[in-house]
Write a protein that holds these residues in place. Structure first.
Motif, PDB file in Angstrom:
ATOM      1  N   GLN A 164      33.336  40.463  37.776  1.00  0.00           N
ATOM      2  CA  GLN A 164      34.481  40.965  38.532  1.00  0.00           C
ATOM      3  C   GLN A 164      34.097  40.925  40.007  1.00  0.00           C
ATOM      4  OE1 GLN A 164      36.756  44.381  36.885  1.00  0.00           O
ATOM      5  NE2 GLN A 164      36.064  45.451  38.708  1.00  0.00           N
ATOM      6  N   ILE A 165      34.158  39.710  40.567  1.00  0.00           N
ATOM      7  CA  ILE A 165      33.605  39.519  41.904  1.00  0.00           C
ATOM      8  C   ILE A 165      34.668  38.978  42.859  1.00  0.00           C
ATOM      9  CG2 ILE A 165      31.242  39.179  41.099  1.00  0.00           C
ATOM     10  CD1 ILE A 165      31.646  36.188  41.290  1.00  0.00           C
ATOM     11  N   PRO A 166      34.571  39.317  44.146  1.00  0.00           N
ATOM     12  CA  PRO A 166      35.473  38.727  45.136  1.00  0.00           C
ATOM     13  C   PRO A 166      35.027  37.314  45.470  1.00  0.00           C
ATOM     14  CG  PRO A 166      33.915  40.158  46.229  1.00  0.00           C
ATOM     15  CD  PRO A 166      33.624  40.269  44.753  1.00  0.00           C
TER      16      PRO A 166
ATOM     17  N   ASN B 170      38.780  39.906  35.653  1.00  0.00           N
ATOM     18  CA  ASN B 170      39.734  39.960  36.757  1.00  0.00           C
ATOM     19  C   ASN B 170      39.031  39.914  38.108  1.00  0.00           C
ATOM     20  OD1 ASN B 170      42.271  40.232  37.985  1.00  0.00           O
ATOM     21  ND2 ASN B 170      42.225  42.466  37.897  1.00  0.00           N
ATOM     22  N   HIS B 171      39.778  39.544  39.128  1.00  0.00           N
ATOM     23  CA  HIS B 171      39.296  39.608  40.505  1.00  0.00           C
ATOM     24  C   HIS B 171      39.151  41.061  40.950  1.00  0.00           C
ATOM     25  CE1 HIS B 171      39.853  35.329  41.832  1.00  0.00           C
ATOM     26  NE2 HIS B 171      40.667  35.327  40.794  1.00  0.00           N
ATOM     27  N   ALA B 172      38.276  41.287  41.912  1.00  0.00           N
ATOM     28  CA  ALA B 172      38.162  42.588  42.571  1.00  0.00           C
ATOM     29  C   ALA B 172      38.302  42.352  44.061  1.00  0.00           C
ATOM     30  CB  ALA B 172      36.819  43.247  42.261  1.00  0.00           C
ATOM     31  N   GLY B 173      39.499  42.556  44.590  1.00  0.00           N
ATOM     32  CA  GLY B 173      39.732  42.341  46.007  1.00  0.00           C
ATOM     33  C   GLY B 173      40.773  41.277  46.276  1.00  0.00           C
ATOM     34  N   PRO B 174      41.032  40.979  47.561  1.00  0.00           N
ATOM     35  CA  PRO B 174      42.090  40.046  47.943  1.00  0.00           C
ATOM     36  C   PRO B 174      41.851  38.625  47.434  1.00  0.00           C
ATOM     37  CG  PRO B 174      41.364  41.363  49.814  1.00  0.00           C
ATOM     38  CD  PRO B 174      40.371  41.601  48.717  1.00  0.00           C
ATOM     39  N   SER B 175      42.937  37.986  47.039  1.00  0.00           N
ATOM     40  CA  SER B 175      42.885  36.588  46.618  1.00  0.00           C
ATOM     41  C   SER B 175      44.292  36.017  46.700  1.00  0.00           C
ATOM     42  CB  SER B 175      42.346  36.465  45.182  1.00  0.00           C
ATOM     43  OG  SER B 175      42.078  35.122  44.851  1.00  0.00           O
ATOM     44  N   GLY B 176      44.483  35.056  47.602  1.00  0.00           N
ATOM     45  CA  GLY B 176      45.769  34.393  47.712  1.00  0.00           C
ATOM     46  C   GLY B 176      46.926  35.305  48.060  1.00  0.00           C
ATOM     47  N   GLY B 177      46.698  36.281  48.909  1.00  0.00           N
ATOM     48  CA  GLY B 177      47.774  37.171  49.311  1.00  0.00           C
ATOM     49  C   GLY B 177      48.002  38.336  48.361  1.00  0.00           C
ATOM     50  N   MET B 178      47.251  38.392  47.285  1.00  0.00           N
ATOM     51  CA  MET B 178      47.333  39.512  46.345  1.00  0.00           C
ATOM     52  C   MET B 178      45.980  40.216  46.316  1.00  0.00           C
ATOM     53  SD  MET B 178      49.668  37.931  43.271  1.00  0.00           S
ATOM     54  CE  MET B 178      48.802  36.371  43.145  1.00  0.00           C
ATOM     55  N   VAL B 179      45.944  41.349  45.647  1.00  0.00           N
ATOM     56  CA  VAL B 179      44.699  42.101  45.535  1.00  0.00           C
ATOM     57  C   VAL B 179      44.374  42.291  44.062  1.00  0.00           C
ATOM     58  CG1 VAL B 179      43.474  44.231  46.067  1.00  0.00           C
ATOM     59  CG2 VAL B 179      45.101  43.292  47.720  1.00  0.00           C
TER      60      VAL B 179
ATOM     61  N   GLY C 143      41.070  49.783  36.879  1.00  0.00           N
ATOM     62  CA  GLY C 143      42.114  48.791  37.075  1.00  0.00           C
ATOM     63  C   GLY C 143      43.178  49.263  38.043  1.00  0.00           C
ATOM     64  N   ASP C 144      42.766  49.684  39.231  1.00  0.00           N
ATOM     65  CA  ASP C 144      43.708  50.141  40.243  1.00  0.00           C
ATOM     66  C   ASP C 144      43.224  49.689  41.616  1.00  0.00           C
ATOM     67  OD1 ASP C 144      41.606  51.856  40.938  1.00  0.00           O
ATOM     68  OD2 ASP C 144      42.443  53.520  39.803  1.00  0.00           O
ATOM     69  N   GLN C 145      43.761  50.256  42.653  1.00  0.00           N
ATOM     70  CA  GLN C 145      43.409  49.804  43.994  1.00  0.00           C
ATOM     71  C   GLN C 145      42.018  50.269  44.434  1.00  0.00           C
ATOM     72  OE1 GLN C 145      45.200  47.511  45.553  1.00  0.00           O
ATOM     73  NE2 GLN C 145      46.512  47.560  43.751  1.00  0.00           N
ATOM     74  N   GLU C 146      41.329  51.011  43.577  1.00  0.00           N
ATOM     75  CA  GLU C 146      39.956  51.419  43.866  1.00  0.00           C
ATOM     76  C   GLU C 146      38.968  50.528  43.118  1.00  0.00           C
ATOM     77  OE1 GLU C 146      39.278  53.678  46.132  1.00  0.00           O
ATOM     78  OE2 GLU C 146      41.433  53.936  46.439  1.00  0.00           O
ATOM     79  N   GLN C 147      39.312  49.262  43.004  1.00  0.00           N
ATOM     80  CA  GLN C 147      38.497  48.328  42.225  1.00  0.00           C
ATOM     81  C   GLN C 147      37.075  48.229  42.785  1.00  0.00           C
ATOM     82  OE1 GLN C 147      41.024  47.244  44.212  1.00  0.00           O
ATOM     83  NE2 GLN C 147      39.891  46.141  45.745  1.00  0.00           N
ATOM     84  N   VAL C 148      36.149  47.906  41.889  1.00  0.00           N
ATOM     85  CA  VAL C 148      34.742  47.798  42.253  1.00  0.00           C
ATOM     86  C   VAL C 148      34.242  46.406  41.873  1.00  0.00           C
ATOM     87  CG1 VAL C 148      32.425  48.715  41.891  1.00  0.00           C
ATOM     88  CG2 VAL C 148      34.397  50.261  41.864  1.00  0.00           C
ATOM     89  N   ALA C 149      33.646  45.707  42.831  1.00  0.00           N
ATOM     90  CA  ALA C 149      33.090  44.389  42.544  1.00  0.00           C
ATOM     91  C   ALA C 149      31.754  44.549  41.830  1.00  0.00           C
ATOM     92  CB  ALA C 149      32.905  43.594  43.834  1.00  0.00           C
ATOM     93  N   GLY C 150      31.475  43.624  40.910  1.00  0.00           N
ATOM     94  CA  GLY C 150      30.201  43.663  40.209  1.00  0.00           C
ATOM     95  C   GLY C 150      30.241  42.823  38.942  1.00  0.00           C
TER      96      GLY C 150
END
Length: 250
Positions: free
Chosen positions: A7-9, A198-207, A227-234
Motif C-alpha cells: 500500500q504505497i504511494p 490499494n493506493h495510499a495517497g494522491p494518484s491521478g487527481g484522486m486520493v 480505509g479512510d483519509q487517514e491512510q498509512v503507506a507501507g
C-alpha cells in the motif's frame, strides 16, 4: 501461504522511480517470508490516465515478450527473492493500450492480465481485456483482477475456481465502504478469498484511501488500516490460511 500487500504511494508517470519503491517492497516481503506481493492498480505510473494517453513512453511494450530495461531491477529482485510480484502498468500491444497487471515470477517469467471492466475515462484510453489469468504459487491458484472487475459477477464466479482473487485497486474514502462490502459479498457468495491492494495517497487527481486487505468466504476481514483519509503507506503481511494473521513489515 504468506502474501504481502504493498500500500504505497507513487511518483506520477515515473516508472523508474516507482520500480525502485517496488523493489524495496519486494525485499521487505521476501524477508518476512511472503511468496507473493500484490501492488495497486497502475502502481508503476500512478492513475495518470491523461499522461498515459499522451505519452507512449509511459506504456510498456508487450512485457510478456519484450524486455523493458526499466523493469530489469524488479525482475531481478523477484528472481533473487524467489517470489512473485503483481504490479500495475499500462501496456501496449498491436497498436492498442491496455490497463494491465503484470505478474513477475521468480523465474524471469511474466504473466499479463488486462482489465476487462473499464471505468469512466479509462474507456477513452484503454482497450478492455477479454480473458482471465490465473497464477499458481505454492500450489495455490490465484486469479487476477483489477479494481472495477470486482463488480463483474461472472468474473467473480470464474475466479472462485481458484483459491483467491487478487486485485490491484484505486479506492477513495467516500466509496471505500461500498467497495469493501462488495468484496465481502463476492467472497461469501462465491466461496473465494478476495484480496485488494490499494493506493495510499494522491494518484491521478484522486486520493487512494488505503484499507488494503483480505475478505474470506466465512465472513472474515482483515485490513492494513481503516480505509479512510487517514491512510498509512507501507507493506503488510497476510496469511491466506489464517485471516487473523497480519502485520506491517515495512
Amino acid at each position: 501461504m504468506l502474501i504481502a500487500l504493498a500500500q504505497i504511494p507513487g511518483v506520477p508517470l515515473d516508472i523508474e522511480a516507482n520500480v525502485g519503491a517496488h523493489v524495496q517492497a519486494v525485499e521487505a516481503a521476501a524477508a518476512a517470508g511472503a511468496r507473493l506481493v500484490l501492488f495497486p492498480e497502475l502502481s508503476l505510473t500512478g492513475y495518470e490516465i491523461d499522461g498515459i494517453a499522451s505519452d507512449p513512453t509511459r506504456q510498456l511494450d508487450d512485457p510478456a515478450t519484450v524486455d523493458d530495461e526499466r523493469l530489469r531491477p524488479l525482475r531481478e529482485a523477484c528472481t533473487l527473492a524467489g517470489l512473485t510480484a503483481v504490479v500495475g502498468a499500462p501496456t501496449r500491444r498491436a497498436g492498442r493500450t491496455y490497463l494491465s497487471a503484470l505478474a513477475l515470477d521468480g523465474r524471469g517469467g511474466v504473466t499479463v492480465y488486462d482489465k476487462r471492466n473499464l471505468f469512466g475515462a479509462e474507456k477513452d484510453v484503454f482497450t478492455a481485456g477479454t480473458g482471465g489469468r490465473t497464477l499458481t504459487v505454492c500450489d495455490r491458484r490465484l486469479a487476477l483482477g483489477i479494481c472495477f472487475d470486482l463488480s463483474d459477477d461472472d468474473q467473480a464466479g470464474a475466479a472462485a475456481a481458484g483459491d483467491a482473487w487478487m486485485l490491484g485497486v484505486l479506492l477513495t474514502g467516500p466509496g471505500y465502504a461500498a467497495d469493501a462490502a462488495r468484496a465481502a459479498q463476492v467472497a461469501q457468495r462465491h466461496g473465494v478469498t478476495v484480496v485488494l491492494a490499494n493506493h495510499a495517497g494522491p494518484s491521478g487527481g484522486m486520493v487512494g484511501c488505503g484499507g488494503s486487505g483480505m475478505w474470506t468466504a466465512d465472513g472474515g476481514h482483515v485490513a492494513a488500516d481503516a480505509g479512510d483519509q487517514e491512510q498509512v503507506a507501507g507493506v503488510w503481511l497476510f496469511d491466506l490460511d489464517d485471516a487473523a494473521v497480519h502485520r506491517r513489515i515495512a
